[in-house]
Write an enzyme that holds these catalytic residues in place. Structure first.
Site, PDB file in Angstrom:
ATOM      1  N   LEU A 168       0.831  -1.212   0.000  1.00  0.00           N
ATOM      2  CA  LEU A 168       0.000   0.000   0.000  1.00  0.00           C
ATOM      3  C   LEU A 168       0.861   1.254   0.000  1.00  0.00           C
ATOM      4  CD1 LEU A 168       0.104   1.427   3.025  1.00  0.00           C
ATOM      5  CD2 LEU A 168      -1.445  -0.421   3.600  1.00  0.00           C
ATOM      6  N   ARG A 169       0.271   2.332  -0.523  1.00  0.00           N
ATOM      7  CA  ARG A 169       0.934   3.637  -0.484  1.00  0.00           C
ATOM      8  C   ARG A 169       0.148   4.533   0.455  1.00  0.00           C
ATOM      9  NH1 ARG A 169      -0.319   4.726  -6.477  1.00  0.00           N
ATOM     10  NH2 ARG A 169      -2.134   3.692  -5.632  1.00  0.00           N
ATOM     11  N   GLU A 170       0.844   5.265   1.302  1.00  0.00           N
ATOM     12  CA  GLU A 170       0.136   6.210   2.158  1.00  0.00           C
ATOM     13  C   GLU A 170      -0.579   7.218   1.266  1.00  0.00           C
ATOM     14  OE1 GLU A 170       2.744   7.789   5.168  1.00  0.00           O
ATOM     15  OE2 GLU A 170       3.488   5.779   5.606  1.00  0.00           O
ATOM     16  N   GLY A 292      11.463  10.253  -0.253  1.00  0.00           N
ATOM     17  CA  GLY A 292      11.638  10.280   1.205  1.00  0.00           C
ATOM     18  C   GLY A 292      10.648   9.303   1.787  1.00  0.00           C
ATOM     19  N   CYS A 295       9.615   4.488   4.042  1.00  0.00           N
ATOM     20  CA  CYS A 295       9.930   3.194   3.406  1.00  0.00           C
ATOM     21  C   CYS A 295      11.152   3.228   2.488  1.00  0.00           C
ATOM     22  CB  CYS A 295       8.715   2.696   2.628  1.00  0.00           C
ATOM     23  SG  CYS A 295       7.348   2.257   3.718  1.00  0.00           S
TER      24      CYS A 295
HETATM   25  N1  LIG Z   1       3.908   3.105   5.821  1.00  0.00           N
HETATM   26  C1  LIG Z   1       3.874   2.547   4.620  1.00  0.00           C
HETATM   27  O1  LIG Z   1       3.511   3.163   3.614  1.00  0.00           O
HETATM   28  C2  LIG Z   1       4.282   1.105   4.465  1.00  0.00           C
HETATM   29  C3  LIG Z   1       3.935   0.416   3.298  1.00  0.00           C
HETATM   30  C4  LIG Z   1       4.290  -0.923   3.174  1.00  0.00           C
HETATM   31  C5  LIG Z   1       5.012  -1.542   4.180  1.00  0.00           C
HETATM   32  N2  LIG Z   1       5.362  -0.835   5.299  1.00  0.00           N
HETATM   33  C6  LIG Z   1       6.090  -1.532   6.348  1.00  0.00           C
HETATM   34  O2  LIG Z   1       5.164  -1.896   7.370  1.00  0.00           O
HETATM   35  C7  LIG Z   1       5.783  -1.834   8.663  1.00  0.00           C
HETATM   36  C8  LIG Z   1       5.009  -0.896   9.565  1.00  0.00           C
HETATM   37  O3  LIG Z   1       5.083   0.402   9.008  1.00  0.00           O
HETATM   38  P1  LIG Z   1       4.154   1.590   9.537  1.00  0.00           P
HETATM   39  O4  LIG Z   1       4.367   2.730   8.633  1.00  0.00           O
HETATM   40  O5  LIG Z   1       2.774   1.062   9.764  1.00  0.00           O
HETATM   41  O6  LIG Z   1       4.839   1.857  10.958  1.00  0.00           O
HETATM   42  P2  LIG Z   1       4.259   2.712  12.166  1.00  0.00           P
HETATM   43  O7  LIG Z   1       5.434   3.203  12.914  1.00  0.00           O
HETATM   44  O8  LIG Z   1       3.228   3.672  11.663  1.00  0.00           O
HETATM   45  O9  LIG Z   1       3.477   1.635  13.056  1.00  0.00           O
HETATM   46  C9  LIG Z   1       4.109   0.653  13.819  1.00  0.00           C
HETATM   47  C10 LIG Z   1       3.271   0.460  15.087  1.00  0.00           C
HETATM   48  O10 LIG Z   1       3.719  -0.715  15.762  1.00  0.00           O
HETATM   49  C11 LIG Z   1       3.604  -0.486  17.145  1.00  0.00           C
HETATM   50  N3  LIG Z   1       4.405  -1.483  17.863  1.00  0.00           N
HETATM   51  C12 LIG Z   1       5.745  -1.511  18.066  1.00  0.00           C
HETATM   52  N4  LIG Z   1       6.080  -2.614  18.762  1.00  0.00           N
HETATM   53  C13 LIG Z   1       4.949  -3.304  18.993  1.00  0.00           C
HETATM   54  C14 LIG Z   1       4.641  -4.530  19.649  1.00  0.00           C
HETATM   55  N5  LIG Z   1       5.601  -5.274  20.231  1.00  0.00           N
HETATM   56  N6  LIG Z   1       3.353  -4.929  19.711  1.00  0.00           N
HETATM   57  C15 LIG Z   1       2.381  -4.188  19.151  1.00  0.00           C
HETATM   58  N7  LIG Z   1       2.607  -3.014  18.507  1.00  0.00           N
HETATM   59  C16 LIG Z   1       3.869  -2.591  18.441  1.00  0.00           C
HETATM   60  C17 LIG Z   1       4.074   0.952  17.300  1.00  0.00           C
HETATM   61  O11 LIG Z   1       3.641   1.506  18.549  1.00  0.00           O
HETATM   62  C18 LIG Z   1       3.420   1.615  16.083  1.00  0.00           C
HETATM   63  O12 LIG Z   1       2.134   2.148  16.390  1.00  0.00           O
HETATM   64  C19 LIG Z   1       7.228  -1.422   8.389  1.00  0.00           C
HETATM   65  O13 LIG Z   1       8.002  -2.573   8.267  1.00  0.00           O
HETATM   66  C20 LIG Z   1       7.142  -0.705   7.051  1.00  0.00           C
HETATM   67  O14 LIG Z   1       8.356  -0.731   6.349  1.00  0.00           O
HETATM   68  C21 LIG Z   1       4.997   0.460   5.469  1.00  0.00           C
END
Ligand SMILES: NC(=O)c1ccc[n+]([C@@H]2O[C@H](COP(=O)([O-])OP(=O)(O)OC[C@H]3O[C@@H](n4cnc5c(N)ncnc54)[C@H](O)[C@@H]3O)[C@@H](O)[C@H]2O)c1
Length: 481
Positions: A168-170, A292, A295
């Protein structure tokens, strides 16, 4: 064929799967609401108590289209929130790990949040459960998760670890999740493959896209999504390689944009011509100030590092990174070329989010630009439609920084206006009004939001990326690089 038929029957008999999602950030929360939307019973877990309390109370912690409606639709029905990961895991058949995997000081992915969450889950595996890597992780992480579970007392027959990377893309996260280009499931055992199919069944057979109450999507998926089953390793690699490829595409067009400036051609025309080739495609060919976000920077670096750890020097990725950082410096050079001295100048900045449509400011080039301007002695007035609250703590205690209430107010009295995030509303600004409030009519656009003729008509000195300068001074062009 036989196996497929059996799965469908099983799915019809028991379509709803009990799912726990660890992490309620951009990915975890979207995955949780979308699984609820597909008809599953979902509990979304986070260690952040304030976030869980806010979600339970019906607040929406991130800016994302369609998220408020889906939360309202499913909260208290198919979707609940908790801080108790052990219980959530005990009560679920599938546990998705969607915690953060930030970059460590040495460039590798920091997997400590993944390790912490799976260590906690281990005690809950008294019967079979599927642990799903949803976070972006380096190849072979599935083996580390398995090892961690076993070390923490889980029995091998009680779990499988699979990879289900998220693309997904934000900004368009809900639609991307429900209408993806593909779903990738990296699972090495049949039992896990079957459970994963049960979860995605309404997308696989297309029944979700025929529902009257579906979230509308831009693409037609009545025949179902492309559902790719691979080994766990391949799925892990697919995610890192996809992000690295997209980052490469951005750096490529940025490099081409620099060439366009030197020879006097227009990168938007060139990109259109390149992208018309189906093998290349139009998307991710917008020249700008470099990628930026949370990811691409970390995933490019982590991919490089994981390759290095197994003995392969993925040099291409180093160049991708280098072009990206030079692109931002090049943008700042344009500002210096237009204003001469920066100290004491008033600069308006449109945008703080790392891209349009989101409030996410992690690794945002816009934040870096604001910091550079302040360090060089500018007075900065900044506006973003969604990201002001998230940016405030990052830019706290800066006396020369003002958070403006709208774009015109950010531009008021400015010697130059910088456009650094591609929000649609910036492209629709009343240019005559904008010009009337500025001290100098200078716009440096890092996102190519405006047509050159339009800016010329409105009387701006306009600098964009990979395109001709408008109303500039003859000496400036050479001074840009
Ligand atoms: N943001 C994006 O667009 C995107 C897209 C694809 C993949 N990803 C990947 O997905 C993953 C998450 O990204 P995100 O942007 O959602 O991160 P984020 O920082 O928004 O969310 C992570 C959440 O996990 C929680 N957390 C940490 N440790 C925990 C635990 N032990 N138990 C329960 N919750 C816990 C944190 O408090 C936080 O709210 C990353 O690996 C990222 O690379 C992100």
């Amino acid at each position: 064929m036989q196996r497929w038929g059996r799965v469908v029957n099983q799915a019809e008999a028991n379509p709803s799967v009990k799912i726990a999602v660890a992490g309620s950030g951009y990915v975890g929360l979207i995955a949780a609401v979308c699984f609820a939307e597909l008809g599953h019973q979902v509990v979304c877990v986070d260690i952040d108590h304030a976030r869980v309390a806010a979600l339970t109370a019906g607040e929406v912690p991130i800016y994302e289209e369609r998220l408020p409606e889906l939360l309202a639709k499913h909260r208290g029905r198919g979707l609940s929130f908790t801080t108790d990961l052990k219980k959530a895991a005990r009560d679920s058949e599938a546990i998705f790990i969607a915690v953060g995997t930030p970059q460590s000081a040495t460039g590798e992915a920091d997997l400590s949040q993944v390790e912490a969450s799976v260590s906690e889950i281990a005690a809950s595996l008294s019967e079979y459960k599927m642990i799903v890597e949803k976070s972006t992780v380096p190849v072979l992480t599935n083996r580390w998760i398995r090892r961690t579970l076993l070390t923490n007392g889980a029995r091998a027959e009680n779990f499988d670890v699979i990879s289900n990377p998220e693309f997904l893309r934000e900004g368009t996260a809900v639609e991307d999740f429900l209408y993806p280009d593909r779903v990738v499931i990296g699972a090495d055992h049949a039992r896990a493959r079957e459970l994963a199919r049960r979860i995605y069944q309404p997308m696989i057979d297309g029944s979700y896209y025929r529902r009257a109450d579906r979230v509308p999507g831009a693409r037609e998926l009545g025949e179902g999504v492309l559902y790719l089953e691979t080994s766990a390793q391949s799925a892990e690699l697919i995610k890192h390689a996809s992000n690295a490829f997209l980052a490469m595409k951005i750096s490529f067009i940025n490099a081409v944009s620099n060439l366009c400036e030197l020879v006097g051609s227009d990168v938007t025309e060139v990109a259109r011509g390149i992208g018309a080739d189906e093998r290349i495609g139009q998307r991710f060919l917008n020249a700008g100030i470099g990628y930026g976000g949370s990811c691409f920077p970390k995933d490019v670096r982590a991919f490089y590092k994981v390759a290095e750890s197994v003995g392969y020097d993925f040099e291409l990725l180093k160049v991708v990174e280098r072009i990206n950082s030079v692109q931002l410096q090049h943008f700042m050079k344009k500002l210096r070329g237009a204003l001469w001295n920066l100290r004491g100048k008033k600069v308006g900045v449109l945008g703080l989010a790392f891209k349009g449509g989101t409030d996410d400011v992690r690794e945002s080039p816009a934040i870096q630009i604001v910091r550079t301007l302040l360090a060089e002695g500018c007075q900065v007035s900044v506006y973003d439609p969604a990201a002001m609250e998230k940016a405030r703590p990052l830019l706290a205690s800066e006396p020369e920084l003002r958070f403006a209430e709208d774009s015109y107010s950010a531009a008021e009295g400015a010697h130059a206006l910088l456009v650094v995030t591609e929000w649609k509303e910036f492209a629709q600004l009343d240019l005559e009004r904008l010009r009337s409030v500025m001290r100098y009519p200078v716009v440096i656009d890092g996102r190519n939001l405006f047509k050159l003729e339009r800016m010329e008509q409105a009387g701006f000195q306009y600098h964009s990326v990979g395109r001709a300068m408008v109303n500039g001074f003859a000496t400036e062009k050479g001074g840009q690089r």
